[in-house]
Design an enzyme around this catalytic site. Structure first.
Site, PDB file in Angstrom:
ATOM      1  CE  LYS A  23      -3.448 -33.025  18.785  1.00 51.50           C
ATOM      2  NZ  LYS A  23      -2.808 -32.921  17.441  1.00 51.50           N
TER       3      LYS A  23
ATOM      4  CD  GLN B  77      -4.307 -25.517  16.622  1.00 52.76           C
ATOM      5  OE1 GLN B  77      -4.040 -25.184  15.478  1.00 52.76           O
ATOM      6  NE2 GLN B  77      -5.329 -26.289  16.915  1.00 52.76           N
TER       7      GLN B  77
ATOM      8  CE  LYS C 111      -8.224 -23.594  16.059  1.00 50.08           C
ATOM      9  NZ  LYS C 111      -7.983 -24.249  14.749  1.00 50.08           N
TER      10      LYS C 111
ATOM     11  CE  LYS D 266      -2.167 -25.482  12.056  1.00 47.76           C
ATOM     12  NZ  LYS D 266      -3.568 -25.585  12.492  1.00 47.76           N
TER      13      LYS D 266
ATOM     14  N   GLY E  63      -3.096 -33.122  11.144  1.00 47.92           N
ATOM     15  CA  GLY E  63      -3.237 -32.587   9.795  1.00 47.92           C
ATOM     16  C   GLY E  63      -3.698 -31.140   9.773  1.00 47.92           C
ATOM     17  CG  ASP E  64      -4.001 -26.765   8.862  1.00 49.56           C
ATOM     18  OD1 ASP E  64      -4.718 -26.491   9.829  1.00 49.56           O
ATOM     19  OD2 ASP E  64      -3.857 -25.970   7.903  1.00 49.56           O
TER      20      ASP E  64
ATOM     21  CB  THR F  28     -12.684 -29.533  11.388  1.00 44.98           C
ATOM     22  OG1 THR F  28     -11.566 -30.246  11.922  1.00 44.98           O
ATOM     23  CG2 THR F  28     -12.413 -28.053  11.455  1.00 44.98           C
TER      24      THR F  28
ATOM     25  CG  ASN G   2     -11.298 -33.109   6.751  1.00 43.65           C
ATOM     26  OD1 ASN G   2     -11.400 -32.328   7.691  1.00 43.65           O
ATOM     27  ND2 ASN G   2     -11.594 -34.395   6.862  1.00 43.65           N
TER      28      ASN G   2
ATOM     29  CB  SER H  50      -6.742 -33.973  17.789  1.00 39.67           C
ATOM     30  OG  SER H  50      -6.634 -34.031  16.387  1.00 39.67           O
TER      31      SER H  50
HETATM   32  N1  GLU Z   1      -5.291 -28.240  11.967  1.00 46.39           N
HETATM   33  C1  GLU Z   1      -6.452 -28.341  12.813  1.00 46.39           C
HETATM   34  C2  GLU Z   1      -6.732 -27.006  13.468  1.00 46.39           C
HETATM   35  O1  GLU Z   1      -6.525 -25.988  12.849  1.00 46.39           O
HETATM   36  C3  GLU Z   1      -6.411 -29.522  13.757  1.00 46.39           C
HETATM   37  C4  GLU Z   1      -5.218 -29.625  14.638  1.00 46.39           C
HETATM   38  C5  GLU Z   1      -5.153 -30.920  15.441  1.00 46.39           C
HETATM   39  O2  GLU Z   1      -6.027 -31.766  15.340  1.00 46.39           O
HETATM   40  O3  GLU Z   1      -4.182 -31.004  16.203  1.00 46.39           O
HETATM   41  O4  GLU Z   1      -7.209 -26.893  14.561  1.00 46.39           O
END
Ligand code: GLU
Length: 445
Positions: free
Chosen positions: A90, A111, A114, A126, A165-166, A210, A241, A377
C-alpha cells in the site's frame, strides 16, 4: 549507530549505489534500532533487517504517450512492492520529474513503518513516474495515466497491491487510472486504488486526511507540554493537498497560518491564509501562489527564498523531501519555534532533525505525523470491502482516533526504550517491531 546494524547498513548502501534518498531513509531508521536488537536477538538471527531493505519485487516499465500536438514522449514507470508482512502493498504514486528508483525506494521504505504504525492491515509499497504534469492538458494527463495503467494493472489488485496518490497524483489522475484498470480487467474492483471520487467508491475525509492528521498529531505533541494550537503562529511549506488541509485544520483549532510556499517562492499573509482562495487557485485553477498575493489584500509574495525565513511557533513542512536543512532549522529555532510536524515524507534533513532534537523542540517525523492519509486509505478499503460508505463525522472520528493512537504508541515506545519525548525513536521502533514480528512468524520468505 550500533556496529551490528552498521555492517548491514553498509551492505545495503553498497548494493544500491546512487540511491541517496534511500540511503538516508535506511540510515535514519537503523540509527534507532540498536536497543531493539539487544532485546530481540531473533531479529538478527532471522536477518530481518537484510530482508526488510530488499524489496519483495521492483517493477520498472516504459510509459509511452502522445501530447496534444501528436508528439511521442517516453517516461519511466515504477512500482516497488516493498513489504507485505502486514497486508497488501500500500502506498501512493508520485508523478514528478525528480522521480527515479532511489526516490521510490525511500518512499516505499518509509511507507512500511508508517503503515505499520497506523495499526491497519497494510504492507508497504510506492510507485510513480518521472512524468512532469505541470502545464499538461487534461487530455495529456489522461493519455499518460492510461498508458501507465496499461502496464501497472497486471501487478496490482485488491489483495495484492493498492496504489493511491502522492505528489502529482490526485483525484483526477486516480479517476483516469481507475477507468483504465476497469476497462482492461473488466472488473469493478473498488479496492484496487484509493483516493477515488466519492460517487464511485471513494471515502469522505480522504482528501483532507493527511493534512488534518498532521495537525492532530502536532496537537497531541503540544498537549504533552500543556499547550495547544490555539494562538500559535504557524508556517507551512507547500500549497498542495497536504498543505491546504493542514492550514485549514490548524486555523480551525485557533492558530494563524501566516505563510505557505510553492516551487517559485512563498506568500506571507499576517491575517491568516484564506483557505478558500488558496484552494480555488491551487486546486481548481491549478495556478501559482503569485495569484494569491495578487488577489488577497495585505498578502505579499516573495519570489525564491525560503519559507523557513518566516518566523512561527509551529512549522509544518508539507512540500517534499529534504526541503528543510540544518540552517533553516536553526533559524526557525532562533525565531521562536516550539514544534514541528512533518506532513511531507522526510522533509527534514538528518542535520535538521538533530538540530530540532538537540534544542528540545517537539518533532513529529513524517512516518508518524503524516500517516493519516494512508490510514484513511485503509478506511476506504474497509468501506469498499463491505460495500458501504461512512459519514464525514464517523470517518473523521476514526482518523482522529488513529492519529491519537499513533502519537500515544510512539510516545510509549520512546519511553520504553529510554528516549522519552523522542518521536523518531518511538516511530521507528514501534513500526519496525510490528513488521519484524510478522516477518518472523511467516517464515523465510
Ligand atoms: N502518498 C501517501 C503517503 O505518503 C498516501 C498513500 C496511500 O494513501 O496509499 O502516505
Amino acid at each position: 549507530m550500533d556496529s551490528r546494524l552498521e555492517a548491514v547498513r553498509d551492505t545495503v548502501l553498497a548494493r544500491n549505489p546512487g540511491e541517496k534518498e534511500f540511503h538516508q531513509a535506511v540510515t535514519e531508521v537503523f540509527e534507532s534500532l540498536g536497543p531493539v536488537h539487544d532485546r530481540h536477538p531473533e531479529f538478527l538471527e532471522g536477518a530481518v533487517l537484510e530482508r526488510l531493505c530488499e524489496p519483495e519485487r521492483q517493477i520498472i516499465f516504459r510509459v509511452p504517450w502522445t501530447d496534444d500536438a501528436g508528439r511521442v514522449h517516453v517516461n519511466r514507470g515504477f512500482r516497488v512492492e516493498f513489504n507485505s508482512a502486514l497486508g497488501p502493498y500500500k502506498g501512493g504514486l508520485r508523478f514528478h520529474p525528480s522521480v527515479y528508483l532511489g526516490i521510490v525506494k525511500f518512499l516505499g521504505f518509509e511507507q512500511i513503518f508508517k503503515n505499520a504504525l497506523t495499526g491497519m492491515p497494510i504492507g508497504g509499497g510506492k510507485g510513480g513516474s518521472d512524468f512532469d504534469p505541470r502545464g499538461r492538458s487534461d487530455a495529456e494527463i489522461m493519455r499518460f495515466c492510461q498508458s501507465f495503467m496499461t502496464e501497472l494493472y497486471r501487478h496490482i489488485g485488491e489483495y495484492t497491491d493498492v496504489p493511491a496518490g502522492d505528489i502529482g497524483v490526485g483525484g483526477r489522475e486516480i479517476g483516469y487510472l481507475f477507468g483504465q484498470y476497469k476497462r482492461i480487467t473488466n472488473r469493478y474492483e473498488s479496492g484496487v486504488l484509493t483516493g477515488k471520487g466519492i460517487s464511485w467508491g471513494g471515502s469522505l475525509v480522504r482528501p483532507e486526511a493527511t493534512g488534518y492528521g498532521t495537525v492532530i498529531f502536532a496537537q497531541e505533541m503540544l498537549k504533552t507540554r500543556g499547550q495547544s494550537f490555539d494562538g500559535q503562529r504557524v508556517v507551512v511549506s507547500g500549497s498542495g493537498n497536504v498543505a491546504i488541509h493542514a492550514i485549514a485544520k490548524a486555523q480551525s483549532l485557533g492558530a494563524t497560518v501566516v505563510a505557505c510556499s510553492d516551487s517559485a517562492g512563498y506568500i506571507v499573509d499576517e491575517a491568516g491564509i484564506d483557505v478558500a482562495l488558496l484552494s480555488q487557485i491551487k486546486e481548481v485553477e491549478r495556478g501559482r501562489l503569485t495569484e494569491y498575493a495578487a488577489r488577497r489584500p495585505g498578502a505579499s509574495h516573495v519570489a525564491g527564498g525560503s519559507v523557513w525565513d518566516v518566523n512561527g511557533t509551529v512549522a509544518l513542512p508539507c512540500a517534499t523531501q529534504n526541503e528543510l536543512d540544518g540552517d533553516a532549522a536553526a533559524k526557525l529555532i532562533s525565531n521562536g519555534l516550539i514544534a514541528v510536524a512533518e506532513g511531507a515524507n522526510m522533509p527534514s534533513t538528518r542535520s535538521a532533525v538533530s538540530v530540532f532534537q538537540d534544542a528540545g523542540i517537539l518533532f513529529g517525523p513524517g512516518k508518524a505525523a503524516n500517516a493519516g492519509g494512508v490510514a484513511t486509505s485503509a478506511l476506504e478499503m474497509q468501506q469498499n470491502a463491505s460495500r458501504d460508505s461512512w459519514s464525514f463525522e464517523h470517518t473523521e472520528q476514526r482518523l482522529t482516533e488513529i492519529m491519537v493512537g499513533i502519537h500515544d504508541r510512539c510516545a510509549a515506545t520512546a519511553d520504553e526504550y529510554g528516549a522519552p519525548g523522542n518521536y523518531v525513536v518511538g516511530a521507528n521502533i514501534g513500526g519496525f517491531v510490528k513488521v519484524a514480528d510478522a516477518m518472523l512468524a511467516q517464515g523465510l520468505i
